[in-house]
Design a protein around this motif. Structure first.
Motif, PDB file in Angstrom:
ATOM      1  N   LEU A 160       7.876 -25.083   9.967  1.00 44.14           N
ATOM      2  CA  LEU A 160       8.035 -26.531   9.795  1.00 44.14           C
ATOM      3  C   LEU A 160       9.510 -26.901   9.835  1.00 44.14           C
ATOM      4  O   LEU A 160       9.927 -27.834  10.526  1.00 44.14           O
ATOM      5  N   GLY A 161      10.314 -26.158   9.083  1.00 40.67           N
ATOM      6  CA  GLY A 161      11.756 -26.456   9.050  1.00 40.67           C
ATOM      7  C   GLY A 161      12.335 -26.444  10.451  1.00 40.67           C
ATOM      8  O   GLY A 161      13.063 -27.353  10.870  1.00 40.67           O
ATOM      9  N   SER A 162      11.965 -25.405  11.208  1.00 43.86           N
ATOM     10  CA  SER A 162      12.547 -25.234  12.532  1.00 43.86           C
ATOM     11  C   SER A 162      12.105 -26.355  13.475  1.00 43.86           C
ATOM     12  O   SER A 162      12.901 -26.900  14.231  1.00 43.86           O
ATOM     13  N   LEU A 163      10.799 -26.733  13.399  1.00 43.37           N
ATOM     14  CA  LEU A 163      10.299 -27.792  14.290  1.00 43.37           C
ATOM     15  C   LEU A 163      11.014 -29.109  14.032  1.00 43.37           C
ATOM     16  O   LEU A 163      11.450 -29.790  14.956  1.00 43.37           O
ATOM     17  N   TYR A 164      11.134 -29.455  12.757  1.00 42.13           N
ATOM     18  CA  TYR A 164      11.769 -30.740  12.446  1.00 42.13           C
ATOM     19  C   TYR A 164      13.241 -30.729  12.822  1.00 42.13           C
ATOM     20  O   TYR A 164      13.803 -31.726  13.232  1.00 42.13           O
ATOM     21  N   LYS A 165      13.865 -29.583  12.647  1.00 39.75           N
ATOM     22  CA  LYS A 165      15.308 -29.515  12.964  1.00 39.75           C
ATOM     23  C   LYS A 165      15.513 -29.752  14.452  1.00 39.75           C
ATOM     24  O   LYS A 165      16.429 -30.458  14.873  1.00 39.75           O
ATOM     25  N   LYS A 166      14.631 -29.146  15.253  1.00 44.05           N
ATOM     26  CA  LYS A 166      14.834 -29.208  16.698  1.00 44.05           C
ATOM     27  C   LYS A 166      14.355 -30.540  17.273  1.00 44.05           C
ATOM     28  O   LYS A 166      15.001 -31.122  18.134  1.00 44.05           O
ATOM     29  N   LEU A 167      13.189 -31.007  16.770  1.00 41.35           N
ATOM     30  CA  LEU A 167      12.588 -32.188  17.404  1.00 41.35           C
ATOM     31  C   LEU A 167      12.958 -33.479  16.689  1.00 41.35           C
ATOM     32  O   LEU A 167      12.802 -34.570  17.224  1.00 41.35           O
ATOM     33  N   GLY A 168      13.412 -33.357  15.424  1.00 38.86           N
ATOM     34  CA  GLY A 168      13.977 -34.503  14.708  1.00 38.86           C
ATOM     35  C   GLY A 168      13.071 -35.715  14.672  1.00 38.86           C
ATOM     36  O   GLY A 168      11.904 -35.631  14.287  1.00 38.86           O
ATOM     37  N   ARG A 169      13.604 -36.852  15.136  1.00 39.17           N
ATOM     38  CA  ARG A 169      12.918 -38.125  14.889  1.00 39.17           C
ATOM     39  C   ARG A 169      11.638 -38.306  15.692  1.00 39.17           C
ATOM     40  O   ARG A 169      10.891 -39.227  15.457  1.00 39.17           O
ATOM     41  N   ILE A 170      11.416 -37.444  16.683  1.00 35.82           N
ATOM     42  CA  ILE A 170      10.154 -37.545  17.431  1.00 35.82           C
ATOM     43  C   ILE A 170       8.992 -37.419  16.437  1.00 35.82           C
ATOM     44  O   ILE A 170       7.931 -37.991  16.603  1.00 35.82           O
ATOM     45  N   LEU A 171       9.238 -36.592  15.408  1.00 36.44           N
ATOM     46  CA  LEU A 171       8.153 -36.329  14.441  1.00 36.44           C
ATOM     47  C   LEU A 171       8.274 -37.243  13.226  1.00 36.44           C
ATOM     48  O   LEU A 171       7.714 -36.958  12.178  1.00 36.44           O
ATOM     49  N   GLY A 172       9.039 -38.347  13.366  1.00 38.03           N
ATOM     50  CA  GLY A 172       9.364 -39.180  12.192  1.00 38.03           C
ATOM     51  C   GLY A 172       8.159 -39.584  11.372  1.00 38.03           C
ATOM     52  O   GLY A 172       8.181 -39.550  10.140  1.00 38.03           O
ATOM     53  N   ASN A 173       7.022 -39.917  12.050  1.00 37.55           N
ATOM     54  CA  ASN A 173       5.904 -40.482  11.277  1.00 37.55           C
ATOM     55  C   ASN A 173       5.146 -39.445  10.466  1.00 37.55           C
ATOM     56  O   ASN A 173       4.332 -39.785   9.630  1.00 37.55           O
ATOM     57  N   THR A 174       5.372 -38.162  10.714  1.00 39.52           N
ATOM     58  CA  THR A 174       4.583 -37.174   9.960  1.00 39.52           C
ATOM     59  C   THR A 174       5.371 -36.606   8.788  1.00 39.52           C
ATOM     60  O   THR A 174       4.831 -35.849   7.997  1.00 39.52           O
ATOM     61  N   PHE A 175       6.659 -36.972   8.695  1.00 39.38           N
ATOM     62  CA  PHE A 175       7.467 -36.133   7.795  1.00 39.38           C
ATOM     63  C   PHE A 175       7.167 -36.373   6.319  1.00 39.38           C
ATOM     64  O   PHE A 175       7.298 -35.483   5.508  1.00 39.38           O
ATOM     65  N   THR A 176       6.686 -37.615   5.962  1.00 39.15           N
ATOM     66  CA  THR A 176       6.450 -37.847   4.520  1.00 39.15           C
ATOM     67  C   THR A 176       5.360 -36.903   4.011  1.00 39.15           C
ATOM     68  O   THR A 176       5.503 -36.297   2.950  1.00 39.15           O
ATOM     69  N   ASP A 177       4.285 -36.753   4.805  1.00 35.07           N
ATOM     70  CA  ASP A 177       3.206 -35.843   4.364  1.00 35.07           C
ATOM     71  C   ASP A 177       3.747 -34.424   4.240  1.00 35.07           C
ATOM     72  O   ASP A 177       3.503 -33.735   3.248  1.00 35.07           O
ATOM     73  N   THR A 178       4.460 -34.024   5.295  1.00 36.85           N
ATOM     74  CA  THR A 178       4.953 -32.639   5.299  1.00 36.85           C
ATOM     75  C   THR A 178       5.836 -32.392   4.080  1.00 36.85           C
ATOM     76  O   THR A 178       5.643 -31.420   3.337  1.00 36.85           O
ATOM     77  N   VAL A 179       6.822 -33.282   3.865  1.00 37.43           N
ATOM     78  CA  VAL A 179       7.743 -33.063   2.747  1.00 37.43           C
ATOM     79  C   VAL A 179       6.971 -33.069   1.435  1.00 37.43           C
ATOM     80  O   VAL A 179       7.189 -32.221   0.554  1.00 37.43           O
ATOM     81  N   GLY A 180       6.029 -34.014   1.324  1.00 33.66           N
ATOM     82  CA  GLY A 180       5.234 -34.070   0.087  1.00 33.66           C
ATOM     83  C   GLY A 180       4.506 -32.757  -0.130  1.00 33.66           C
ATOM     84  O   GLY A 180       4.518 -32.186  -1.242  1.00 33.66           O
TER      85      GLY A 180
END
Length: 2039
Positions: free
Chosen positions: A119-139
């Motif tokens: 997860l860390g790696s995907l968000y780091k690389k793809l960044g804001r493309i995944l913006g709408n999913t990040f609250t669930d993931t972080v939670g």
């Protein structure tokens, strides 16, 4: 492994593998995939994306290990970033599901962790493309934190860091939640989690404004809490977080929107500092808790918090940068110093706390000021600190200011120490009052301030040696003046001691007399101590301190005061035990205090004497040292009873006394105190087990007893780090103080181990223990074996009888002392003693092996192995190993398992592969098992470390185990969690050991080796990716090993890029670029090895990396502009670690050596930037004005003028040491270019080649830059840089002096820079310049004048004037020069000046000589003077003015040198006051200076004596300008008094013997370091001496002298290969032989005159060999010369030695051409040989003749090579010349030797003839012309009876006939020429046979040519020579034959005439022939008119032809005659040339 290299996972191959291989295979595939994805096109990736994603996600469930999951995540992210992103949400959901899973089993954990990482790696690389999913993931992730174990928390924190990084500001909604989670993790019990949390928060603060605004206080408090109980990594990470946040709080510009939402206030600097200060002073406790503590009075802040905050201060300032610090320095300084002021009593309430806080404050100041500020800013800081000191001095409350003062003074000292001589302007600036402030603080009531002031003075003296003597004088004066003030006595004695300690760092030293003053003062203090009880302790201490410090000046000074010191030493102890008893009964507490202080001081002084003056420790001195020792030991035994009587005041003095005595005894050989060994041993045992020791001192006692490698696994604190200075206090534990100078003031004069920082002795209570343990080892090894037992028993009992913490302390002391005993016995190969002893030792060590203290276990393992080593008994060793095996099998606790596993490793280390392989197998088996015990990382670490020791020591025996071990290592590397860095470090050590074991076999190509190699590389890759820096360092050193053994298999580009990233990654922040010192060291060690092999590739890869790299990778984009070289130079400037700096310099040197010539511009620009960046504005303007003088030569000045454009300037204000290095680099570059092409030193060629290819670059095109750099360096403030600059100038002058300037013929290129050279030299001759700089400048001056660059005298005068001024300065001899330095410094300066003048004089004389030779031809000197070409005499005139003075000084210097080189047994005869230029006390130092300069002075003196011809008395001899008349006649009689006036003859004899003596002494025992320059100068001096008759007559008349000289020269020739030296030696030999010849002639002449009336027969024989002809080796000059010549000839032509060729006869061999040098040597030797007969009597000449002839003809035979154009090689010419000399020797005709000579000469001629007819016909390459010439020489030069014997004559004639038949035209021409000379020989007996035999041949030849008509010039020449021979015949013939001869000759001549029609169309050859014939006819006609007329009359055809030719010639006769003369000349010339040569 190759199967893993595919885009999709090869599942077939994968499924066939075992478990371990599967993991390896997957890792290898992922590694390959990462590279492949980046290289594959987007479409290809999209095609296979689905399958790939499935494969990658399926791996998640395979429980991947840490490195695998990291790579897996990386690949997933790359895949989605390249391919389609629509399925990424499924991947994220899958990961989230895995994380939510309720499965808590350990086997499922890796899957969960892998999902988190993905997860860390995907968000780091793809960044804001995944913006709408990040609250669930972080939670989801944050929920998981609560239940996760430490590994999970660690990975989650890092993953959050990546998510925040990728999303940036978009993650704002989650900031608070992440912050809360990270807060709790920041105080986690796992250290790795704390580090990860710090990284996460560091990422968070980039966007979360609240962290550095509203929540700033709570963030700070949180960080302080995190520091509690932290380790080094946590402190680094958290301090980085805290420092960065605080820096941001000050600097941030708040975005407007945020400001409107929340009213955020700006935080001021004061508040931030206050916040940090709170942490430093109160720690993490809030205000409430703190007050509670205060009420209870419990301890202060924990040390780890304080150290953490200290690091945060540094990060805070580093982040803000140097410019900020410069601006806010005053506020910063006052805050930092206030941390140790009395207003915070908590920080300094105990001495221990105060010292630790002072350390932290010093560290903050040192790191920020020293690391961030350039030299200019540092100078400003010095002023600020000075002001602070003045202010603090005025504070009345002593306690309040003392610690602040100590910190300020120490930083001031460090700063000035690092600034070196660049700080000089500061000290001269009276407004700062720097020295006054320090000297006034020396009287401060607090002892620590007085010591700090003294240390500060020490630093100033080391930095600025010119201040050493004045400071010493001031302190001594005050010490003498304020004897009644206790503060002054201690303060100034500390200062004097510190200054004396500085002397060894200052090569120029202090005046010798200071030692006497100090000694007298010390005696005075000691004697007056008893007069005033208030001062007695201070005076006693001061007296002994001064004596101890005086000892550091070394034997030369101390020897003069030794007797007084020994007397004081004797008096300080009572004479007998009885006196000691009475003392005991008499004294009171105070007197005992003073007595112990005095005796401890005396012991310290003697210790200092023993360690610094080892050379003086003769038997006699040792005997005088010994008597007080027994008494000192007696007092030691009484101390405890004295303590009981007088109580606690004596406690510290008695401990100090013990420590001093122990330290002295450790240094002395044990034999000296044999009688007291038992008493000492008992005291030591009591000390080690004393009941009142509470502190565990393991960290300083044990490290010396453990092995260096083992320490690394025990405690990261023991490793070297950049923060070692403050981390040390954590190492020692809370109860123990750090070291500090006040614990032992006597260390102030010792050389500190750690470079420039203050010495840090530990408190006496601790240091006495370590001395005792060390001494115990020595004493115990020397007492009898029976006494050892009870002591060991006593020690064992004492451990048993104590309890709890005390037991640990006692055990520690006992083990360390027994360890030191075993170590001593093992190293001295002693034996242990009875069986009992072995048992005791074993019990003791076994107990310690199971101690809870890891250091103690480590020391015990070492002792365990030492015990086995000492006993050296296989069975015992096996037993020991068995004990460990059993323990390891049964025990389950960590302590036992770690201790015993290390014990096994140690056994192997000291005993090799414990003799049997089955042991090795069982050892490895057990360690394998332990290494896999994942429940305890400690056990794994120790077991693996032990395994690495076994691999190292087993060597080849280990081969069998390599594969299993390697797979174990790889398995662990892939599975051990990254949080256990210590396990990874041990794995790295094992891998390293394995690679070393495999060694060069790694290059092999077999499958097994390839597999092993692949595994090694895989292991390195895993370690490189490890987050821990020390593991990365291991990876790099493994790769370095691999590169050494198998360079082709290491990917250089990835290795270099990895190294560069580490080195230059964060180098913007000085103290944060790779914070790990050990990692930086590993990187540089590796780089250094790489550039040794492939510098160019490494450099290219680095630049490529810089170009490819994305911006965020290297913020330091410098490497693009300045290359790796520049980056390393910048690093060198910032780095402070000595070892690292050394490695950087080495690396740069290797790069320079291999690449400087190719990258010339880059290197020169780098050096220029470094030097120009520092040039002061004054220097720049000066350079610019010079630029204008030169006229516009391109705009090279632009570099200097555009300095304000900082962007283009990578070097901002570099340190002086870097500048010195840059200057040295320039000199190296010039040397490199010298070995490259000649175009570097030839401007015309360089410009031409530059035109052809603009990429070409040559040094000569950069000359302006070179001069400018040398100028900048030579005029700098730093003395070291000035020396380097002058050296650079010298190199430039020497290399470029002869380069011509193409635009102005007759001038050289350097001429235009004369103003610059003058300007660079002038400052070095000012009065305040140190002597070493002046000496160097003198050398440059003489090189400049001697180079001949400037021919105009007026221009030369500038530089000449500098030398004249220095000559005036030194005329007063040794008394007149400055008293700042040691007398040997003035000797150096005087000799440098004399040497420079000598060089100039030698050159002037040489030029004068060279100039005079051509002048002989031109009579009108005036013209040449008018044309200005006579500057050579002008130079001589310049010198001539001072020659009178110079010659006297030169002779005086030579006389000094002669005295100094006398063997030591003549020491008593030397003058007591020294020589003309040295004092007796400094004679040892002076010797060196004389060695450097005597040779040129000798040469100059010899030339001067030659020019006076040894006849003219020196006009200035009487009127001497010297203050002390130094006349060469005053050899050993002091000054020349009127009574002993010598006759001129005696004076000359003295001078002659002086020069000869020095030369012979030097040449006969050439030291290996004798320079070529000295040897050449010495030989030239001898040549000059023998150029004049008077010395020649001396040598000639003293045969022994001549023989000695010859033997010495023979030795020089044997030991020195240089041709120039051998030639010079031969020249001297020739002169000696000439002298002998002159002497023999003179004797013969005088004998004839005396005995004129007597009969001739009775004349005695003169010359060698007398009447018998015998030459006695050793007594014969001729024999010595022959030896020498044979040596030269045989070395060049080994074939001359019959022994070598194995046959006595002359064998014809192929002749050889010698090198030019070889030819010159052989020719010189032949000249000498030919001179020899003249030195002999007739009989003597007969004995040497065969040898001489054999050698001469041998050379002829061996070197008679055919050369084009019929030339003779130079050796042949020389041998013919020599032959001629020998053959025409008067001895051949002297009646006594005539017959013998004739026989010998005939044999010689036969030998020459034999050369022609080789036995086998193979070698006919000899040059006929050479041999014919030799025969001709014989015919013409010997008396007729030699060559007229028929047999010889016939052979000679045959040779001529044969040669005439040779077709080669050149041979024919030469043959005709030779015959021409034979036919002319006046004696018919010689010439007629040749004429009879050869005339007809010649006629035939000519008629043949006549028929054919010559076709080319060669034939023309043959014809002309032939005609000349015939003409000769005509003149030689008797009257009645003449007409026939003329009749033959004329038709031939007439046949060549042409009529006028033919003349016009004839070829030039026919025309020349026509002219030649005509002219000859014109001459012959008149001479033999009758024959001529009758011939013409009888042949009308001839007549017609002749008339037509004359008519045709008439018109053009005027034009033709000159040409005909001209055409005739070639033949004529060559014949003449030949004659003059040999005939």
């Amino acid at each position: 492994m190759e199967l893993a290299h595919s885009l999709l996972l090869n599942e077939e191959a994968y499924n066939q593998l075992g478990e371990v291989q599967k993991a390896e295979f997957i890792f290898e595939w992922l590694r390959y995939l990462e590279k492949l994805l980046l290289a594959t096109s987007r479409n290809d990736v999209r095609e296979k994306q689905k399958t790939l994603v499935e494969q990658l996600l399926s791996l998640l469930n395979n429980s991947p290990g840490p490195p695998t999951r990291k790579l897996l995540a990386k690949n997933l992210a790359i895949l989605y970033s390249i391919g389609d992103t629509f399925s990424v949400y499924e991947a994220i959901d899958k990961c989230n599901d895995l994380i939510r899973s309720k499965d808590d089993s350990p086997s499922y954990l890796p899957t969960k962790l892998a999902a988190v990482v993905c997860l860390g790696s995907l968000y780091k690389k793809l960044g804001r493309i995944l913006g709408n999913t990040f609250t669930d993931t972080v939670g989801n992730i944050l929920k998981a934190v609560k239940s996760a174990e430490s590994q999970g928390r660690y990975e989650i924190m890092l993953s959050l860091q990546n998510i925040l990084n990728g999303l940036g500001a978009a993650a704002a909604p989650c900031h608070r939640d992440v912050y809360k989670a990270a807060r709790s993790c920041l105080t986690d019990r796992s250290m790795a989690v704390r580090c990860a949390a710090a990284k996460c928060l560091l990422e968070l603060q980039n966007e979360a404004i609240f962290m550095w605004s509203t929540d700033l206080d709570s963030v700070a408090t949180l960080c302080f809490k995190s520091f509690e109980g932290s380790n080094y990594d946590v402190r680094i990470s958290v301090s980085k977080l805290l420092g960065t946040i605080l820096a941001k709080a000050i600097t941030s510009k708040h975005p407007g929107t945020a400001a409107s939402r929340q009213s955020i206030r700006r935080v001021s600097l004061e508040e931030v500092l206050e916040l940090l200060g709170t942490g430093f002073l109160r720690g993490s406790s809030g205000f409430l808790r703190a007050s509670g503590d205060m009420l209870k009075g419990t301890s202060s802040v924990s040390r780890d918090v304080r150290v953490g905050v200290t690091q945060a201060y540094v990060v805070f300032v580093s982040t803000l940068g140097g410019a900020w610090l410069e601006k806010n320095f005053a506020a910063f300084l006052s805050h930092i110093l206030s941390l140790v002021s009395q207003s915070h009593p908590k920080a300094t309430q105990t001495q221990i706390d105060a010292i630790c806080c002072r350390r932290c404050v010093s560290f903050i100041l040192r790191t920020t000021i020293g690391g961030l500020l350039g030299e200019k800013a540092q100078l400003a800081v010095v002023k600020d600190i000075c002001q602070a000191i003045w202010k603090l001095k005025k504070v009345m409350d002593v306690a309040a200011s003392q610690h602040m003062l100590v910190c300020a003074l120490q930083e001031l000292g460090n700063l000035i120490h690092n600034l070196g001589t660049t700080a000089a302007p500061l000290l001269q600036d009276s407004s700062t009052g720097l020295l006054d402030s320090i000297l006034s603080v020396t009287l401060h009531p607090s002892i620590s301030v007085r010591l700090a002031a003294a240390w500060c003075l020490h630093c100033i003296a080391v930095a600025l040696p010119s201040y050493l003597t004045p400071l010493l004088d001031r302190c001594l004066e005050r010490l003498t003046g304020h004897k009644s003030s206790p503060e002054a006595v201690t303060g100034f004695s500390f200062a004097v001691a510190a200054l004396l300690g500085a002397v060894k760092h200052c090569p120029l030293g202090i005046p010798h007399g200071k030692g006497k003053i100090i000694m007298t003062l010390a005696e005075d203090l000691l004697c007056s101590a008893a007069q005033n009880s208030r001062l007695s302790a201070q005076r006693t201490q001061a007296g002994w301190l001064l004596i101890a410090a005086l000892m550091t000046l070394g034997p030369a000074v101390v020897s003069h005061h030794l007797a007084r010191v020994l007397l004081l030493w004797k008096c300080v102890f009572p004479a007998s035990p009885k006196d000691l008893e009475t003392e005991k009964s008499r004294g009171d507490s105070f007197t005992w205090q003073v007595t112990l202080e005095g005796r401890a001081g005396a012991l310290c002084a003697i210790k200092s004497f023993v360690s610094h003056c080892g050379d003086l420790l003769t038997e006699e001195v040792i005997q005088r040292l010994l008597p007080p020792l027994p008494c000192a030991v007696d007092l030691l035994t009484q101390l405890s009873s004295i303590l009981k009587m007088y109580g606690s005041p004596l406690k510290t003095p008695s401990v100090v006394y013990r420590q001093r005595l122990y330290e002295l005894l450790i240094l002395l050989p044990p034999e000296t105190y044999e009688g007291n060994l038992c008493a000492i041993l008992k005291e030591l045992a009591a000390d080690l087990t004393a009941p009142d020791i509470q502190v565990s001192a393991s960290t300083f006692l044990l490290p010396p007893l453990c092995h260096q490698d083992d320490l690394l696994i025990l405690s990261p604190l023991l490793q070297e780090t950049d923060h070692r200075f403050i981390e040390e206090q954590l190492l020692l534990g809370n109860g123990v103080a750090c070291g500090s100078l006040e614990y032992d003031p006597y260390l102030i004069y010792e050389k500190d181990v750690e470079g420039d920082s203050v010495p840090k002795p530990l408190p006496p209570a601790l240091s006495v223990i370590s001395s005792a343990a060390k001494l115990f080892g020595v004493v115990c090894a020397h007492v009898g074996e029976t006494q050892r037992l009870p002591i060991l028993e006593q020690l064992l009992d004492s451990i048993k009888h104590t309890k709890g913490a005390r037991q640990q302390v006692v055990q520690l002391h006992v083990v360390s002392s027994v360890s030191s005993f075993l170590k001593y016995v093992a190293l001295s190969k002693g034996c242990l003693g009875p069986e009992e002893l072995k048992r005791f030792a074993l019990t003791l060590v076994t107990g310690a092996l199971e101690s809870t203290n890891p250091l103690l276990r480590c020391a015990a393992a070492e002792a365990w192995a030492r015990l086995a080593q000492v006993l050296d008994d296989g069975a015992f060793t096996a037993g020991l190993a068995q004990v460990s095996f059993d323990k390891l099998k049964s025990a389950r606790d960590v302590v036992t398992r770690t201790g015993h596993s290390l014990a096994l490793g140690s056994l192997h280390r000291y005993l090799g592969g414990i003799s049997s392989s089955q042991h090795l197998n069982s050892c490895i088996g057990i360690l394998y098992t332990l290494a896999q015990d994942s429940t305890s990382p400690d056990v794994q670490t120790w077991a693996l470390h032990s395994l690495s020791l076994i691999i190292d020591s087993a060597g080849p025996l280990y081969y069998v185990h390599v594969e299993p071990t390697l797979s174990l290592i790889i398995m662990l590397l892939l599975n051990v969690p990254p949080t256990h860095a210590e396990v990874h470090q041990s794995l790295g050590r094992c891998l390293n050991a394995l690679i070393t074991t495999l060694g060069p076999e790694l290059q092999g190509n077999s499958t097994s080796i390839s597999t092993l190699r692949a595994s090694c590389l895989l292991g390195c890759t895993v370690m490189q990716d490890n987050p821990d820096c020390l593991v990365q360092a291991q990876a790099i050193s493994c790769l370095q090993q691999l590169h050494m053994f198998a360079p082709r298999h290491v990917n250089l580009s990835s290795l270099v890029s990895c190294l560069c990233e580490i080195l230059l990654d964060n180098s913007v922040l000085v103290n944060l670029y790779s914070p790990y010192l050990l990692l930086r060291r590993a990187v540089l060690a590796c780089l250094r090895q790489l550039v040794q092999r492939e510098a160019a590739e490494v450099s290219e890869h680095a630049v490529m990396l810089a170009k490819d790299s994305r911006e965020e990778l290297t913020p330091d984009a410098n490497i693009r502009e300045v290359g790796l070289e520049g980056a390393l130079l910048i690093l060198l400037d910032k780095e402070t670690d000595e070892r690292l700096c050394h490695d950087i310099k080495e690396t740069l040197n290797y790069m320079l050596t291999s690449m400087a010539v190719e990258k010339l511009s880059l290197w020169l620009k780098l050096c220029k930037d470094v030097l120009a960046a520092s040039a002061d504005c004054t220097a720049i303007t000066c350079v610019d004005t010079m630029q204008e003088e030169e006229g516009d030569k391109g705009d090279d000045a632009s570099v200097l003028t555009t300095r304000h454009d900082e962007k283009s300037h990578p070097f901002t204000n570099p340190r002086w040491a870097t500048r010195v290095f840059a200057a040295e680099c320039v000199c190296r570059i010039i040397n490199q270019c010298e070995n490259a092409t000649s175009a570097h030193f030839d401007i015309a060629l360089a410009q031409e080649m530059k035109k052809k290819d603009s990429r070409n670059d040559f040094l000569v095109l950069h000359l302006a830059d070179l001069i400018r750099m040398a100028f900048m360096a030579a005029t700098d403030h730093s003395d070291q840089l000035r020396l380097s600059g002058l050296e650079m100038l010298l190199v430039v002058i020497r290399r470029f002096a002869t380069v011509p300037e193409p635009e102005f013929p007759g001038h050289v290129i350097l001429e235009q820079y004369q103003a610059n050279v003058g300007a660079a030299l002038r400052p070095a001759f000012t009065s305040e310049t140190p002597p070493d700089v002046t000496a160097k400048a003198c050398q440059v001056c003489s090189a400049w004048i001697a180079s001949g660059v400037v021919s105009d005298l007026n221009d030369l005068r500038r530089v000449h004037q500098l030398l004249v001024s220095s000559l005036t300065k030194i005329q007063a001899g040794k008394e007149a020069l400055s008293h700042l330095y040691n007398e040997s410094a003035s000797t150096m300066e005087i000799l440098a000046v004399l040497k420079a003048w000598a060089e100039v004089y030698i050159i002037a004389v040489q030029r004068h000589k060279n100039h005079r030779q051509p002048l002989k031809t031109t009579s009108c000197l005036e013209d040449s003077i008018r044309n200005g070409s006579c500057s050579s005499d002008g130079l001589l005139d310049l010198v001539y003015a001072d020659l009178g003075t110079l010659s006297r000084l030169w002779l005086a210097a030579l006389q000094d040198f002669a005295l100094l080189t006398l063997p030591s047994e003549f020491a008593s005869q030397l003058p007591a006051e020294g020589g003309a230029f040295y004092t007796a006390e400094t004679s040892e130092n002076a010797k060196l200076q004389y060695y450097n300069s005597w040779a040129l002075i000798l040469h100059a003196t010899a030339l001067w004596l030659t020019s006076t011809g040894f006849v003219v008395a020196d006009p200035d001899e009487g009127a001497s300008d010297l203050s002390r008349p130094v006349t060469p006649t005053s050899m050993c009689q002091g000054s020349s008094s009127g009574a002993t006036i010598k006759s001129p003859e005696d004076v000359y004899t003295d001078r002659f013997h002086l020069i000869l003596g020095i030369s012979v002494e030097f040449l006969c025992s050439l030291r290996s370091d004798a320079t070529m320059e000295s040897i050449t100068a010495c030989l030239h001096a001898l040549q000059a001496l023998l150029d004049v008759p008077w010395p020649r007559s001396k040598i000639g008349s003293d045969q022994d002298l001549g023989i000695e000289l010859l033997n010495v020269l023979h030795r020089v020739i044997l030991t020195r290969e240089s041709p120039s030296i051998q030639l010079a030696s031969l020249e001297v030999v020739r002169q000696i032989i000439c002298a002998a010849q002159e002497h023999v002639k003179e004797k013969r002449r005088s004998a004839e005159v005396d005995d004129g009336a007597a009969e001739k027969e009775t004349l005695p024989e003169f010359g060698e060999g007398k009447d018998t002809g015998g030459l006695v080796p050793g007594k014969s000059l001729v024999f010595a010369t022959l030896e020498l010549c044979v040596c030269i000839l045989v070395r060049q032509l080994p074939e001359l030695n019959p022994k070598l060729t194995g046959s006595p006869g002359v064998k014809a061999r192929k002749p050889q051409m010698l090198s030019e040098d070889g030819s010159r040597l052989v020719s010189a030797a032949l000249v000498i040989l030919s001179e020899l007969p003249a030195v002999c009597s007739p009989e003597g000449s007969i004995s040497i003749l065969p040898t001489i002839l054999y050698l001469t003809i041998g050379v002829l035979r061996e070197t008679a090579v055919k050369l084009p154009g019929g030339q003779l090689s130079s050796t042949v010419a020389a041998s013919l010349q020599a032959l001629k000399g020998i053959l025409s020797s008067p001895m051949a005709r002297a009646e006594k030797s005539h017959t013998a000579w004739t026989d010998l000469l005939r044999s010689a001629l036969t030998t020459v003839l034999d050369c022609w007819d080789p036995v086998d016909e193979t070698h006919q390459e000899l040059d006929e012309v050479s041999l014919l010439t030799a025969i001709t020489v014989f015919i013409l030069s010997t008396s007729p009876e030699v060559t007229t014997i028929p047999c010889l004559q016939k052979r000679c004639i045959d040779k001529f006939k044969a040669t005439l038949e040779i077709k080669d035209p050149m041979v024919q021409i030469k043959t005709y020429q030779l015959l021409h000379s034979i036919f002319q020989y006046p004696n018919p007996a010689v010439s007629y046979p040749y004429i009879y035999s050869l005339a007809s041949c010649i006629m035939e030849k000519l008629q043949e040519i006549d028929k054919r008509k010559p076709e080319n010039t060669a034939e023309l020449q043959i014809f002309q020579e032939g005609i000349k021979v015939l003409e000769t015949l005509v003149t030689v013939a008797e009257e009645h034959h003449r007409s026939q001869l003329v009749a033959c000759l004329l038709p031939i001549l007439i046949s060549f005439l042409l009529d006028e029609n033919a003349l016009g169309s004839a070829t030039s050859i026919m025309r020349n022939l026509h002219d030649f014939a005509l002219q000859n006819l014109m001459q012959i006609g008149p001479q033999y008119s009758s024959v001529f007329k009758s011939l013409v009359a009888s042949s009308p055809a001839l007549k017609a032809r002749l008339e037509a030719a004359i008519k045709g010639n008439q018109e053009s006769v005027k034009v033709k005659i000159p040409t005909s003369k001209y055409t005739k000349s070639p033949g004529k010339n060559s014949s003449i040339q030949l004659k003059t040569n040999f005939l």
